[in-house]
Design a protein around this motif. Structure first.
Motif, mmCIF file in Angstrom:
data_model
loop_
_atom_site.group_PDB
_atom_site.id
_atom_site.type_symbol
_atom_site.label_atom_id
_atom_site.label_comp_id
_atom_site.label_asym_id
_atom_site.label_seq_id
_atom_site.Cartn_x
_atom_site.Cartn_y
_atom_site.Cartn_z
ATOM 1 N N PHE A 13 0.820 -1.211 0.000
ATOM 2 C CA PHE A 13 0.000 0.000 0.000
ATOM 3 C C PHE A 13 0.856 1.264 0.000
ATOM 4 O O PHE A 13 0.520 2.250 -0.672
ATOM 5 C CB PHE A 13 -0.969 -0.015 1.183
ATOM 6 C CG PHE A 13 -2.247 -0.741 0.897
ATOM 7 C CD1 PHE A 13 -3.356 -0.064 0.407
ATOM 8 C CD2 PHE A 13 -2.338 -2.116 1.066
ATOM 9 C CE1 PHE A 13 -4.537 -0.730 0.120
ATOM 10 C CE2 PHE A 13 -3.506 -2.789 0.774
ATOM 11 C CZ PHE A 13 -4.621 -2.099 0.306
ATOM 12 N N ARG A 14 1.947 1.253 0.731
ATOM 13 C CA ARG A 14 2.828 2.422 0.749
ATOM 14 C C ARG A 14 3.442 2.615 -0.644
ATOM 15 O O ARG A 14 3.567 3.744 -1.125
ATOM 16 C CB ARG A 14 3.924 2.236 1.801
ATOM 17 C CG ARG A 14 4.962 3.363 1.822
ATOM 18 C CD ARG A 14 4.338 4.711 2.135
ATOM 19 N NE ARG A 14 3.750 4.725 3.450
ATOM 20 C CZ ARG A 14 4.422 5.007 4.565
ATOM 21 N NH1 ARG A 14 5.717 5.279 4.513
ATOM 22 N NH2 ARG A 14 3.801 5.022 5.723
ATOM 23 N N PHE A 15 3.811 1.518 -1.288
ATOM 24 C CA PHE A 15 4.388 1.606 -2.631
ATOM 25 C C PHE A 15 3.381 2.208 -3.607
ATOM 26 O O PHE A 15 3.722 3.084 -4.408
ATOM 27 C CB PHE A 15 4.820 0.210 -3.098
ATOM 28 C CG PHE A 15 5.563 0.217 -4.404
ATOM 29 C CD1 PHE A 15 6.926 0.441 -4.441
ATOM 30 C CD2 PHE A 15 4.898 -0.007 -5.603
ATOM 31 C CE1 PHE A 15 7.618 0.448 -5.652
ATOM 32 C CE2 PHE A 15 5.574 0.003 -6.812
ATOM 33 C CZ PHE A 15 6.945 0.234 -6.835
ATOM 34 N N ALA A 16 2.127 1.744 -3.531
ATOM 35 C CA ALA A 16 1.083 2.263 -4.424
ATOM 36 C C ALA A 16 0.816 3.746 -4.170
ATOM 37 O O ALA A 16 0.526 4.504 -5.097
ATOM 38 C CB ALA A 16 -0.200 1.448 -4.249
ATOM 39 N N TYR A 19 3.973 5.712 -5.514
ATOM 40 C CA TYR A 19 4.119 5.671 -6.972
ATOM 41 C C TYR A 19 2.764 5.365 -7.615
ATOM 42 O O TYR A 19 2.508 4.261 -8.077
ATOM 43 C CB TYR A 19 5.157 4.619 -7.378
ATOM 44 C CG TYR A 19 6.471 4.811 -6.685
ATOM 45 C CD1 TYR A 19 7.344 5.827 -7.073
ATOM 46 C CD2 TYR A 19 6.838 3.997 -5.609
ATOM 47 C CE1 TYR A 19 8.551 6.026 -6.411
ATOM 48 C CE2 TYR A 19 8.037 4.187 -4.947
ATOM 49 C CZ TYR A 19 8.893 5.203 -5.354
ATOM 50 O OH TYR A 19 10.081 5.404 -4.699
ATOM 51 N N PRO A 20 1.874 6.368 -7.643
ATOM 52 C CA PRO A 20 0.519 6.123 -8.153
ATOM 53 C C PRO A 20 0.483 5.704 -9.619
ATOM 54 O O PRO A 20 -0.524 5.173 -10.079
ATOM 55 C CB PRO A 20 -0.176 7.482 -7.949
ATOM 56 C CG PRO A 20 0.929 8.477 -7.819
ATOM 57 C CD PRO A 20 2.055 7.752 -7.176
ATOM 58 N N GLU A 21 1.586 5.907 -10.338
ATOM 59 C CA GLU A 21 1.638 5.514 -11.746
ATOM 60 C C GLU A 21 2.196 4.093 -11.919
ATOM 61 O O GLU A 21 2.531 3.680 -13.035
ATOM 62 C CB GLU A 21 2.512 6.492 -12.537
ATOM 63 C CG GLU A 21 3.998 6.440 -12.225
ATOM 64 C CD GLU A 21 4.436 7.261 -11.017
ATOM 65 O OE1 GLU A 21 5.581 7.752 -11.016
ATOM 66 O OE2 GLU A 21 3.634 7.390 -10.065
ATOM 67 N N TYR A 22 2.291 3.324 -10.824
ATOM 68 C CA TYR A 22 2.891 1.992 -10.850
ATOM 69 C C TYR A 22 2.251 1.078 -11.905
ATOM 70 O O TYR A 22 1.096 1.227 -12.280
ATOM 71 C CB TYR A 22 2.771 1.319 -9.470
ATOM 72 C CG TYR A 22 1.363 0.922 -9.090
ATOM 73 C CD1 TYR A 22 0.856 -0.323 -9.422
ATOM 74 C CD2 TYR A 22 0.528 1.813 -8.402
ATOM 75 C CE1 TYR A 22 -0.439 -0.682 -9.087
ATOM 76 C CE2 TYR A 22 -0.760 1.468 -8.072
ATOM 77 C CZ TYR A 22 -1.245 0.212 -8.416
ATOM 78 O OH TYR A 22 -2.536 -0.135 -8.091
ATOM 79 N N ASN A 82 12.814 2.262 -8.092
ATOM 80 C CA ASN A 82 12.180 1.490 -7.022
ATOM 81 C C ASN A 82 11.137 0.510 -7.558
ATOM 82 O O ASN A 82 10.336 0.852 -8.438
ATOM 83 C CB ASN A 82 11.521 2.444 -6.021
ATOM 84 C CG ASN A 82 12.548 3.300 -5.311
ATOM 85 O OD1 ASN A 82 13.372 2.796 -4.576
ATOM 86 N ND2 ASN A 82 12.505 4.601 -5.550
ATOM 87 N N ASN A 83 11.169 -0.685 -7.007
ATOM 88 C CA ASN A 83 10.223 -1.738 -7.352
ATOM 89 C C ASN A 83 9.942 -2.580 -6.118
ATOM 90 O O ASN A 83 10.694 -2.540 -5.137
ATOM 91 C CB ASN A 83 10.791 -2.655 -8.445
ATOM 92 C CG ASN A 83 11.009 -1.944 -9.762
ATOM 93 O OD1 ASN A 83 10.071 -1.718 -10.519
ATOM 94 N ND2 ASN A 83 12.263 -1.586 -10.056
ATOM 95 N N VAL A 84 8.853 -3.333 -6.170
ATOM 96 C CA VAL A 84 8.567 -4.294 -5.109
ATOM 97 C C VAL A 84 8.369 -5.657 -5.755
ATOM 98 O O VAL A 84 7.694 -5.776 -6.783
ATOM 99 C CB VAL A 84 7.329 -3.875 -4.276
ATOM 100 C CG1 VAL A 84 6.095 -3.724 -5.135
ATOM 101 C CG2 VAL A 84 7.078 -4.873 -3.142
ATOM 102 N N LEU A 97 11.303 -4.768 -1.176
ATOM 103 C CA LEU A 97 11.487 -3.498 -1.878
ATOM 104 C C LEU A 97 12.895 -3.437 -2.447
ATOM 105 O O LEU A 97 13.856 -3.877 -1.797
ATOM 106 C CB LEU A 97 11.287 -2.330 -0.909
ATOM 107 C CG LEU A 97 9.859 -1.896 -0.600
ATOM 108 C CD1 LEU A 97 9.871 -0.894 0.547
ATOM 109 C CD2 LEU A 97 9.196 -1.278 -1.826
ATOM 110 N N TYR A 98 13.013 -2.896 -3.639
ATOM 111 C CA TYR A 98 14.312 -2.738 -4.282
ATOM 112 C C TYR A 98 14.525 -1.297 -4.722
ATOM 113 O O TYR A 98 13.590 -0.626 -5.157
ATOM 114 C CB TYR A 98 14.407 -3.628 -5.527
ATOM 115 C CG TYR A 98 14.698 -5.081 -5.244
ATOM 116 C CD1 TYR A 98 15.992 -5.583 -5.336
ATOM 117 C CD2 TYR A 98 13.673 -5.958 -4.887
ATOM 118 C CE1 TYR A 98 16.271 -6.913 -5.094
ATOM 119 C CE2 TYR A 98 13.940 -7.296 -4.631
ATOM 120 C CZ TYR A 98 15.240 -7.764 -4.732
ATOM 121 O OH TYR A 98 15.501 -9.086 -4.485
ATOM 122 N N ASN A 99 15.759 -0.857 -4.612
ATOM 123 C CA ASN A 99 16.214 0.380 -5.237
ATOM 124 C C ASN A 99 17.289 -0.050 -6.216
ATOM 125 O O ASN A 99 18.395 -0.385 -5.816
ATOM 126 C CB ASN A 99 16.774 1.345 -4.203
ATOM 127 C CG ASN A 99 17.135 2.681 -4.822
ATOM 128 O OD1 ASN A 99 17.321 2.790 -6.025
ATOM 129 N ND2 ASN A 99 17.235 3.705 -3.996
#
Length: 300
Positions: A13-16, A19-22, A82-84, A97-99
């Motif tokens: 949820f934090r990732f979404a 990054y709302p354009e995920y 950043n990706n999950v 989580l990745y950077n």
């Protein structure tokens, strides 16, 4: 809900939110399709955000601001920014989580999961609810992805998907049906496909007759453009794996190799993929026990 489930949910949820354009990039097997679809539904995201990269495209994928489902770095893609990643393979299922290629946070799950769909469903518990039919379909996918296919529904669903695994239009239709929880439509599709399976069985026997052995390896070839042979080779590989040999299946187009699948219960294939990728004309990646190889140009 366990601590790790809550933490995994918080990461998603934090990732979404950040990054709302995920996008959602997923392995194109039936387990990946199911997991991607229920994530999109839970997050109220349009299915157009979901993409299923082909193995042959993997080395050109630069994942950025994406929720990745069973697409670890070992499959040959590149992580940018950043990706999950959500994956249930290996010794411990996880959400991380990745950077770039650096893992910055990871939640490990104590209990084993036979499918990424089950992992996602439990992490999103209460936010997405299935009726009896939906739960039965989820259990069937659990069986299929674990290779422990026992129930009648799992057997039929596996056959239906193998008959359509090369069809992008069918993948999109299945994504929509799962997203909309149209379980009756999925079950109807599964039943309608069963009549074609006899054509696959005949291909299995044809391919079995062509199997050769060298050392501890069994190998055979198949026509990539023939959907029935493509389905048959998966069935045959599964049967040959039981012999404890390394099994290599080479895909041909007009008699020339374009791809291969390798499976073994004898050793971890991840080092093998790394060595293969040192050749600029080869891409390889997958799991510890099974993976794919793509040839970027004709082998003469």
């Amino acid at each position: 809900m366990g601590f790790e489930h809550e933490e995994g949910r918080n990461i998603l949820f934090r990732f979404a939110e950040d990054y709302p354009e995920y996008t959602i990039l997923s392995d194109p097997d039936i387990d990946g399709i199911f997991a991607a679809s229920i994530i999109a539904r839970t997050f109220n995201a349009d299915v157009s955000r979901i993409q299923y990269p082909k193995p042959s495209e993997m080395d050109s994928i630069r994942a950025s601001k994406s929720i990745l489902i069973e697409l670890p770095l070992s499959k040959g893609l590149t992580y940018v920014d950043n990706n999950v990643l959500i994956d249930h393979h290996g010794t411990t299922p996880f959400i991380a989580l990745y950077n770039g290629s650096r893992k910055t946070r990871e939640v490990l799950f104590n209990s084993g999961f036979r499918s990424v769909s089950k992992l996602v469903f439990e992490v999103l518990e209460g936010l997405i609810i299935f009726d009896e039919k939906g739960n039965k379909i989820l259990e069937a996918i659990d069986e299929i992805d674990s290779g422990e296919i026992e129930s009648e529904l799992a057997i039929k669903m596996n056959k239906a998907f193998l008959l359509n695994s090369m069809r992008e239009d069918r993948r999109k239709e299945l994504t929509h049906m799962i997203y909309e929880m149209e379980w009756d439509s999925i079950l109807e599709w599964v039943e309608n496909e069963q009549g074609k399976w006899g054509l696959v069985e005949s291909r299995v026997e044809k391919l079995r007759e062509s199997v050769k052995k060298t050392g501890g390896m069994l190998y055979f070839t198949y026509d990539v453009t023939d959907q029935f042979e493509a389905a048959a080779r998966r069935i045959l590989m599964f049967k040959l794996e039981e012999s404890e040999h390394i099994v290599l299946c080479i895909g041909l187009i007009k008699g020339r190799p374009v791809s291969a699948t390798i499976a073994t219960r004898s050793f971890d294939l991840n080092r093998f993929y790394v060595e293969l990728r040192k050749n600029e004309n080869v891409n390889a990646g997958g799991r510890a026990n099974i993976g794919g190889i793509q040839f970027k140009q004709d082998i003469r």
